[in-house]
Motif scaffolding. Structure first.
Motif, PDB file in Angstrom:
ATOM      1  N   PRO A   1       0.831  -1.210   0.000  1.00  0.00           N
ATOM      2  CA  PRO A   1       0.000   0.000   0.000  1.00  0.00           C
ATOM      3  C   PRO A   1       0.862   1.256   0.000  1.00  0.00           C
ATOM      4  O   PRO A   1       2.002   1.250   0.500  1.00  0.00           O
ATOM      5  N   ALA A   2       0.322   2.333  -0.529  1.00  0.00           N
ATOM      6  CA  ALA A   2       1.076   3.581  -0.628  1.00  0.00           C
ATOM      7  C   ALA A   2       1.587   4.056   0.730  1.00  0.00           C
ATOM      8  O   ALA A   2       2.709   4.563   0.846  1.00  0.00           O
ATOM      9  N   VAL A   3       0.783   3.886   1.783  1.00  0.00           N
ATOM     10  CA  VAL A   3       1.208   4.352   3.107  1.00  0.00           C
ATOM     11  C   VAL A   3       2.379   3.520   3.633  1.00  0.00           C
ATOM     12  O   VAL A   3       3.248   4.026   4.343  1.00  0.00           O
ATOM     13  N   HIS A   4       2.410   2.244   3.266  1.00  0.00           N
ATOM     14  CA  HIS A   4       3.531   1.390   3.649  1.00  0.00           C
ATOM     15  C   HIS A   4       4.795   1.859   2.932  1.00  0.00           C
ATOM     16  O   HIS A   4       5.861   1.997   3.544  1.00  0.00           O
ATOM     17  N   ARG A   5       4.687   2.121   1.646  1.00  0.00           N
ATOM     18  CA  ARG A   5       5.839   2.579   0.881  1.00  0.00           C
ATOM     19  C   ARG A   5       6.380   3.887   1.446  1.00  0.00           C
ATOM     20  O   ARG A   5       7.599   4.076   1.548  1.00  0.00           O
ATOM     21  N   GLU A   6       5.490   4.768   1.829  1.00  0.00           N
ATOM     22  CA  GLU A   6       5.912   6.055   2.377  1.00  0.00           C
ATOM     23  C   GLU A   6       6.614   5.885   3.722  1.00  0.00           C
ATOM     24  O   GLU A   6       7.624   6.542   4.005  1.00  0.00           O
ATOM     25  N   ARG A   7       6.104   4.989   4.555  1.00  0.00           N
ATOM     26  CA  ARG A   7       6.723   4.770   5.865  1.00  0.00           C
ATOM     27  C   ARG A   7       8.130   4.183   5.716  1.00  0.00           C
ATOM     28  O   ARG A   7       9.016   4.475   6.525  1.00  0.00           O
ATOM     29  N   ILE A   8       8.337   3.360   4.697  1.00  0.00           N
ATOM     30  CA  ILE A   8       9.673   2.822   4.453  1.00  0.00           C
ATOM     31  C   ILE A   8      10.652   3.951   4.172  1.00  0.00           C
ATOM     32  O   ILE A   8      11.754   4.001   4.732  1.00  0.00           O
ATOM     33  N   ARG A   9      10.245   4.866   3.316  1.00  0.00           N
ATOM     34  CA  ARG A   9      11.154   5.940   2.914  1.00  0.00           C
ATOM     35  C   ARG A   9      11.431   6.935   4.036  1.00  0.00           C
ATOM     36  O   ARG A   9      12.406   7.689   3.965  1.00  0.00           O
ATOM     37  N   THR A  10      10.605   6.964   5.069  1.00  0.00           N
ATOM     38  CA  THR A  10      10.792   7.945   6.148  1.00  0.00           C
ATOM     39  C   THR A  10      11.229   7.327   7.467  1.00  0.00           C
ATOM     40  O   THR A  10      11.396   8.038   8.451  1.00  0.00           O
ATOM     41  N   ALA A  11      11.449   6.014   7.488  1.00  0.00           N
ATOM     42  CA  ALA A  11      11.807   5.330   8.738  1.00  0.00           C
ATOM     43  C   ALA A  11      13.288   5.498   9.063  1.00  0.00           C
ATOM     44  O   ALA A  11      14.126   5.649   8.169  1.00  0.00           O
ATOM     45  N   ASP A  12      13.611   5.458  10.337  1.00  0.00           N
ATOM     46  CA  ASP A  12      14.994   5.435  10.807  1.00  0.00           C
ATOM     47  C   ASP A  12      15.346   4.018  11.229  1.00  0.00           C
ATOM     48  O   ASP A  12      14.475   3.257  11.678  1.00  0.00           O
ATOM     49  N   ALA A  13      16.624   3.665  11.119  1.00  0.00           N
ATOM     50  CA  ALA A  13      17.066   2.298  11.397  1.00  0.00           C
ATOM     51  C   ALA A  13      16.679   1.822  12.788  1.00  0.00           C
ATOM     52  O   ALA A  13      16.311   0.664  12.987  1.00  0.00           O
ATOM     53  N   HIS A  14      16.746   2.716  13.773  1.00  0.00           N
ATOM     54  CA  HIS A  14      16.510   2.288  15.155  1.00  0.00           C
ATOM     55  C   HIS A  14      15.029   2.053  15.456  1.00  0.00           C
ATOM     56  O   HIS A  14      14.688   1.510  16.496  1.00  0.00           O
ATOM     57  N   GLU A  15      14.153   2.439  14.544  1.00  0.00           N
ATOM     58  CA  GLU A  15      12.719   2.339  14.816  1.00  0.00           C
ATOM     59  C   GLU A  15      12.157   0.938  14.605  1.00  0.00           C
ATOM     60  O   GLU A  15      11.128   0.592  15.186  1.00  0.00           O
ATOM     61  N   THR A  16      12.791   0.125  13.763  1.00  0.00           N
ATOM     62  CA  THR A  16      12.235  -1.197  13.490  1.00  0.00           C
ATOM     63  C   THR A  16      12.443  -2.130  14.677  1.00  0.00           C
ATOM     64  O   THR A  16      13.380  -1.979  15.453  1.00  0.00           O
ATOM     65  N   VAL A  17      11.535  -3.112  14.789  1.00  0.00           N
ATOM     66  CA  VAL A  17      11.595  -4.076  15.888  1.00  0.00           C
ATOM     67  C   VAL A  17      11.295  -5.472  15.350  1.00  0.00           C
ATOM     68  O   VAL A  17      10.743  -5.629  14.261  1.00  0.00           O
ATOM     69  N   LEU A  18      11.665  -6.477  16.126  1.00  0.00           N
ATOM     70  CA  LEU A  18      11.236  -7.847  15.850  1.00  0.00           C
ATOM     71  C   LEU A  18       9.957  -8.103  16.629  1.00  0.00           C
ATOM     72  O   LEU A  18       9.892  -7.842  17.832  1.00  0.00           O
ATOM     73  N   THR A  19       8.948  -8.620  15.954  1.00  0.00           N
ATOM     74  CA  THR A  19       7.679  -8.880  16.619  1.00  0.00           C
ATOM     75  C   THR A  19       7.029 -10.136  16.048  1.00  0.00           C
ATOM     76  O   THR A  19       7.204 -10.462  14.872  1.00  0.00           O
ATOM     77  N   ARG A  20       6.274 -10.827  16.885  1.00  0.00           N
ATOM     78  CA  ARG A  20       5.460 -11.964  16.454  1.00  0.00           C
ATOM     79  C   ARG A  20       3.980 -11.586  16.403  1.00  0.00           C
ATOM     80  O   ARG A  20       3.132 -12.430  16.121  1.00  0.00           O
ATOM     81  N   ALA A  21       3.685 -10.342  16.679  1.00  0.00           N
ATOM     82  CA  ALA A  21       2.303  -9.916  16.862  1.00  0.00           C
ATOM     83  C   ALA A  21       1.440 -10.117  15.620  1.00  0.00           C
ATOM     84  O   ALA A  21       0.295 -10.559  15.715  1.00  0.00           O
ATOM     85  N   MET A  22       1.959  -9.801  14.457  1.00  0.00           N
ATOM     86  CA  MET A  22       1.114  -9.764  13.269  1.00  0.00           C
ATOM     87  C   MET A  22       0.957 -11.107  12.561  1.00  0.00           C
ATOM     88  O   MET A  22      -0.057 -11.339  11.905  1.00  0.00           O
ATOM     89  N   SER A  23       1.946 -11.981  12.668  1.00  0.00           N
ATOM     90  CA  SER A  23       1.865 -13.246  11.930  1.00  0.00           C
ATOM     91  C   SER A  23       2.058 -14.484  12.792  1.00  0.00           C
ATOM     92  O   SER A  23       1.748 -15.590  12.356  1.00  0.00           O
ATOM     93  N   GLY A  24       2.595 -14.318  14.000  1.00  0.00           N
ATOM     94  CA  GLY A  24       2.918 -15.464  14.824  1.00  0.00           C
ATOM     95  C   GLY A  24       4.363 -15.897  14.686  1.00  0.00           C
ATOM     96  O   GLY A  24       4.855 -16.686  15.484  1.00  0.00           O
ATOM     97  N   ARG A  25       5.069 -15.380  13.684  1.00  0.00           N
ATOM     98  CA  ARG A  25       6.498 -15.627  13.508  1.00  0.00           C
ATOM     99  C   ARG A  25       7.264 -14.325  13.753  1.00  0.00           C
ATOM    100  O   ARG A  25       6.753 -13.244  13.489  1.00  0.00           O
ATOM    101  N   ALA A  26       8.497 -14.453  14.208  1.00  0.00           N
ATOM    102  CA  ALA A  26       9.321 -13.275  14.432  1.00  0.00           C
ATOM    103  C   ALA A  26       9.635 -12.604  13.105  1.00  0.00           C
ATOM    104  O   ALA A  26      10.119 -13.248  12.170  1.00  0.00           O
ATOM    105  N   ALA A  27       9.346 -11.311  13.022  1.00  0.00           N
ATOM    106  CA  ALA A  27       9.569 -10.558  11.793  1.00  0.00           C
ATOM    107  C   ALA A  27       9.956  -9.130  12.136  1.00  0.00           C
ATOM    108  O   ALA A  27       9.535  -8.587  13.158  1.00  0.00           O
ATOM    109  N   ARG A  28      10.767  -8.514  11.266  1.00  0.00           N
ATOM    110  CA  ARG A  28      11.198  -7.138  11.499  1.00  0.00           C
ATOM    111  C   ARG A  28      10.320  -6.158  10.732  1.00  0.00           C
ATOM    112  O   ARG A  28      10.090  -6.318   9.530  1.00  0.00           O
ATOM    113  N   GLY A  29       9.845  -5.161  11.465  1.00  0.00           N
ATOM    114  CA  GLY A  29       9.042  -4.130  10.837  1.00  0.00           C
ATOM    115  C   GLY A  29       8.890  -2.937  11.756  1.00  0.00           C
ATOM    116  O   GLY A  29       9.478  -2.881  12.843  1.00  0.00           O
ATOM    117  N   LEU A  30       8.095  -1.999  11.339  1.00  0.00           N
ATOM    118  CA  LEU A  30       7.867  -0.791  12.115  1.00  0.00           C
ATOM    119  C   LEU A  30       6.703  -1.026  13.066  1.00  0.00           C
ATOM    120  O   LEU A  30       5.627  -1.458  12.633  1.00  0.00           O
TER     121      LEU A  30
END
Length: 244
Positions: free
Chosen positions: A143-172
């Motif tokens: 989605p366009a909002v996802h693409r925009e968040r990628i371009r404006t994110a800082d490296a330290h903001e991403t985290v590993l989470t299992r919340a969205m899929s049940g598997r550990a994944a890196r995202g904002l």
């Protein structure tokens, strides 16, 4: 709810399509699968997050191994231990895997421009795999909002989470991630992914980034191009001259 195709059904379709490369994550494919692919002239690639995983893949007949540093976006393809126990950065992991196996290594994680490509080759990689930089382009299905968040994110903001899929994944992290993690309970993969998919699809329609899976790696802030061709050109500029 539409059931997911079985592994055998997916494999049958992939082999019938006859791709040049068939890649696997979350483990070493069975020997019969590797043999079936090789009989059809299909090269087989696996993904590793540690040296032991890379060795297991090499022993399993892989033609190349994607070495996934902790910087990488999306799901961690770990399979010998919990993903959180194998968080090794690419700078350290790539040369160790290169020294440990006799098959080509493909570097993944933290690569978004010519500098990352040059570094990966300097560490011994034979190729690179890039995600976030392409995910941010207009050709992406994100989605366009996802693409925009990628371009404006800082490296330290991403985290590993299992919340969205049940598997550990890196995202904002966003409201969905924080709410699920604070609740302290979730289903396992793939059920959790199916459950969150109900609101993620609607969030994409509404352009609401707070309810999406905002997968991106630590090099997301280097994703400056809106066109995939521009990304390819930038990455190609980092490949060492074969004549040198």
């Amino acid at each position: 709810m539409q059931p997911l195709p079985s592994f055998d059904e997916q494999l049958e379709a992939a082999l019938a399509a006859g791709p040049a490369v068939l890649s696997f994550v979350f483990g070493v494919p069975p020997a019969a699968v590797v043999e079936a692919a090789h009989r059809r002239g299909i090269r087989v690639v696996g993904a590793a997050t540690t040296v032991p995983e890379a060795r297991a893949l090499a022993d399993g007949g892989m033609d190349a191994i994607v070495v996934t540093g902790l910087e990488a976006a999306g799901h961690r393809p770990a399979f010998l231990a919990e993903p959180e126990r194998g968080l090794v950065g690419g700078l350290a992991l790539i040369p160790q895997v290169v020294d440990a196996v006799d098959v080509p290594v493909i570097a993944a994680g933290g690569i978004a421009d010519r500098r990352g490509v040059a570094a990966a080759f300097a560490l011994g990689a034979a190729g690179v795999q890039v995600g976030s930089a392409f995910l941010a382009t207009r050709q992406s299905a994100a989605p366009a909002v996802h693409r925009e968040r990628i371009r404006t994110a800082d490296a330290h903001e991403t985290v590993l989470t299992r919340a969205m899929s049940g598997r550990a994944a890196r995202g904002l992290p966003n409201r969905a991630v924080r709410t699920i993690e604070q609740a302290g309970g979730r289903a396992s993969f793939p059920l959790q992914n199916i459950l969150t998919g109900a609101f993620r699809r609607r969030a994409a329609e509404l352009g609401d980034p707070e309810l999406l899976s905002l997968w991106m790696g630590q090099a997301a802030g280097l994703a400056h191009f809106d066109d995939a061709a521009e990304v390819f050109a930038e990455l190609a500029a980092g490949i060492p001259d074969a004549r040198s």
